[in-house]
Design a protein around this motif. Structure first.
Motif, PDB file in Angstrom:
ATOM      1  N   ASP A  28      -7.233   2.945   1.263  1.00 48.49           N
ATOM      2  CA  ASP A  28      -6.432   1.820   2.246  1.00 48.49           C
ATOM      3  C   ASP A  28      -6.716   0.207   2.411  1.00 48.49           C
ATOM      4  O   ASP A  28      -6.774  -0.450   2.528  1.00 48.49           O
ATOM      5  CB  ASP A  28      -5.306   2.316   3.279  1.00 48.49           C
ATOM      6  CG  ASP A  28      -3.936   3.244   2.708  1.00 48.49           C
ATOM      7  OD1 ASP A  28      -4.126   3.392   1.134  1.00 48.49           O
ATOM      8  OD2 ASP A  28      -3.758   3.738   3.141  1.00 48.49           O
TER       9      ASP A  28
ATOM     10  N   ASN B 197       0.943   4.219  -2.594  1.00 44.81           N
ATOM     11  CA  ASN B 197       0.062   5.963  -2.323  1.00 44.81           C
ATOM     12  C   ASN B 197       1.940   6.607  -2.888  1.00 44.81           C
ATOM     13  O   ASN B 197       1.778   7.693  -3.292  1.00 44.81           O
ATOM     14  CB  ASN B 197       0.468   5.493  -1.234  1.00 44.81           C
ATOM     15  CG  ASN B 197      -0.962   5.477  -0.432  1.00 44.81           C
ATOM     16  OD1 ASN B 197      -2.282   5.809  -1.152  1.00 44.81           O
ATOM     17  ND2 ASN B 197      -1.216   4.803   0.791  1.00 44.81           N
TER      18      ASN B 197
ATOM     19  N   GLU C  67      -6.990  -3.194   1.672  1.00 40.99           N
ATOM     20  CA  GLU C  67      -6.711  -4.526   2.840  1.00 40.99           C
ATOM     21  C   GLU C  67      -7.880  -4.880   2.287  1.00 40.99           C
ATOM     22  O   GLU C  67      -7.950  -6.806   2.793  1.00 40.99           O
ATOM     23  CB  GLU C  67      -6.659  -3.656   4.028  1.00 40.99           C
ATOM     24  CG  GLU C  67      -5.378  -2.906   4.196  1.00 40.99           C
ATOM     25  CD  GLU C  67      -5.515  -3.313   6.085  1.00 40.99           C
ATOM     26  OE1 GLU C  67      -5.564  -3.784   6.889  1.00 40.99           O
ATOM     27  OE2 GLU C  67      -4.773  -1.866   6.502  1.00 40.99           O
TER      28      GLU C  67
ATOM     29  N   ILE D   4       0.450  -0.757  -0.344  1.00 40.91           N
ATOM     30  CA  ILE D   4      -0.517   0.046   0.006  1.00 40.91           C
ATOM     31  C   ILE D   4       0.701   1.588   0.345  1.00 40.91           C
ATOM     32  O   ILE D   4       0.738   2.193  -0.969  1.00 40.91           O
ATOM     33  CB  ILE D   4      -1.069   0.239   0.907  1.00 40.91           C
ATOM     34  CG1 ILE D   4      -1.709  -0.653   0.632  1.00 40.91           C
ATOM     35  CG2 ILE D   4      -1.877   0.963   0.980  1.00 40.91           C
ATOM     36  CD1 ILE D   4      -3.003  -1.245   2.091  1.00 40.91           C
ATOM     37  N   GLU D   5       1.858   1.903   0.734  1.00 41.25           N
ATOM     38  CA  GLU D   5       2.441   2.302   0.884  1.00 41.25           C
ATOM     39  C   GLU D   5       3.182   2.621  -0.537  1.00 41.25           C
ATOM     40  O   GLU D   5       3.668   3.854  -1.257  1.00 41.25           O
ATOM     41  CB  GLU D   5       4.307   2.304   2.202  1.00 41.25           C
ATOM     42  CG  GLU D   5       4.920   3.143   2.017  1.00 41.25           C
ATOM     43  CD  GLU D   5       6.264   3.291   3.519  1.00 41.25           C
ATOM     44  OE1 GLU D   5       6.907   3.782   2.966  1.00 41.25           O
ATOM     45  OE2 GLU D   5       5.952   2.463   4.183  1.00 41.25           O
TER      46      GLU D   5
END
Length: 441
Positions: free
Chosen positions: A40, A12, A44, A8-9
């Motif tokens: 986010d 982004n 997930e 996810i990081e």
């Protein structure tokens, strides 16, 4: 940070707007769906719960009366797509397929390889593999016939070799995808090329083969070229193989290495080869799975048709490269790039494990040029040949209980159905060769 959080990081940071979820059908053909990148939390949920899709529309999956399946992205496989404009904000995940009760779907090729790998990981083993997929850059002549892009040969340079700029671009883009490219060069046949990438865990490598083929086709299309992974695209020249270098490791040590043996090979390496040789006929159906594969597997074009092994012998099915220690490995030379790598790697592993479990002796190495032996000499040495057609290969697979059990009943049945259909479609065709030869009868 866990792998989901890390994925996810990355998304982004890169401004990802769309996520491409990808898996393969029974033939190794990539399938994908794009979904928008929301919050986010939504992402997930997608990692944990997956996305429902119609499995009856995918070759080798399920029937229409029980069609719901779930794809779940593997967060370890996040990757940008270098052939897409950076501003498009697209990334890709490779998915595993599940039933609606959250059990792994037995028709998912990636899950089949993971199942085989779990057998050895429970013993603390790792199965590493390094494939060498060859391919042709092709053009069309004025009549629209496919022709090789150049007339170069092995390791040729410009101006005969017209591929250096093409391969350079491919290497840069493949490195963006996380590949560790070891070498790129022109191969033996006109228009034929090879880009070799680093030996790694079998699951990562199978993912990489699919990505490699997809990337090359996409990059080449943007450059105005065409590429084919067809095993034998042109008569009278070498075909394209995907030689597979492989070994087993435990606790960082190569189990195929034994510095105290005469040839540097351990007993496990010999038994593993024994399994590959014993199951070679059935294996060929999985690792050389098309009608065209058997146009490559003929004597005289550096293709391995003889069921034997040699320490340096490229005329044998299995070759042992000179590297020893941690670099000790066996090179299985039958596979070609038309195979589904998940199924091919699983089948080779199952055959090799059968060799280890049952202590199958591969016999002595063959160190002469087998291509020069006649039929009587081959028989005297006990050297058999691989199937000469897909028909022979899939009949051998039908009778091989070890490989069928290893791939599971679902995959085995669907795979055979696909091969029956392919052979039936092929055998009723009438080709230009036949018209030229027989029209005047």
């Amino acid at each position: 940070m866990d792998v989901i959080g890390n994925a996810i990081e990355i998304m982004n940071e890169k401004g990802i707007k769309f996520i491409r979820l990808q898996f393969v059908d029974i033939n190794g053909i990539p399938k994908s769906v794009s979904v928008p990148f929301g919050s986010d939390e939504d992402l997930e949920d997608m990692f944990n719960d997956g996305i429902l899709f119609d499995g009856s529309s995918v070759d080798g999956f399920v029937e229409i009366n029980d069609s719901d399946l779930i794809m779940k992205p593997d967060p370890n496989t996040v990757s940008l797509l270098p052939w897409r404009p950076e501003e498009s904000g697209v990334c890709r995940f490779i998915c595993d397929i599940y039933n609606t009760d959250n059990t792994p779907f037995e028709g998912d090729p990636r899950s089949i390889l993971k199942k085989s790998l779990k057998k050895i990981s429970d013993k603390g083993y790792n199965y590493n593999i390094g494939p060498e997929p060859e391919f042709f850059i092709i053009d069309k002549d004025e009549e629209g016939n496919y022709i090789p892009h150049d007339d170069a040969s092995y390791f040729d340079v410009e101006p005969l070799d017209k591929g250096p700029n093409f391969r350079r671009k491919l290497v840069f883009d493949l490195e963006e995808l996380g590949f560790e490219v070891e070498a790129s060069h022109h191969e033996v046949a006109p228009g034929q090329n090879e880009i070799a990438f680093k030996f790694d865990d079998a699951l990562k490598t199978a993912d990489a083969v699919i990505t490699f083929k997809q990337a090359i086709k996409a990059i080449v299309d943007n450059m105005g070229y065409m590429v084919t992974f067809m095993p034998k695209p042109f008569f009278g020249v070498n075909g394209s193989g995907m030689h597979c270098h492989q070994s087993l490791f435990k606790n960082g040590e190569n189990l195929f290495s034994d510095e105290n043996s005469e040839n540097g090979l351990s007993q496990e390496a010999l038994y593993f080869m024994g399994g590959l040789l014993k199951h070679s006929a059935a294996l060929s159906a999985v690792v050389a799975p098309t009608v065209n594969s058997y146009k490559r597997l003929v004597p005289g074009y550096e293709a391995p048709v003889y069921v034997a092994y040699g320490l340096k012998n490229r005329s044998a099915l299995i070759r042992i490269p000179a590297a020893r220690g941690k670099g000790t490995r066996i090179e299985y030379r039958c596979p070609d790039p038309s195979c589904n790598p998940y199924l091919a790697f699983a089948a080779m592993l199952e055959a090799g494990l059968d060799g280890i479990n049952n202590k199958i002796d591969p016999g002595d190495p063959t160190e002469i040029n087998i291509y020069k032996l006649n039929d009587e000499e081959l028989e005297e040495r006990g050297i058999k040949t691989l199937p000469a057609s897909l028909w022979e290969a899939y009949h051998a697979f039908e009778e091989d209980e070890v490989l069928k059990k290893g791939l599971g009943s679902h995959i085995s049945e669907k795979f055979l159905e696909s091969k029956y259909a392919e052979w039936d479609e092929y055998r009723i065709q009438v080709f230009g060769y036949e018209q030229k030869k027989y029209m005047s009868l």
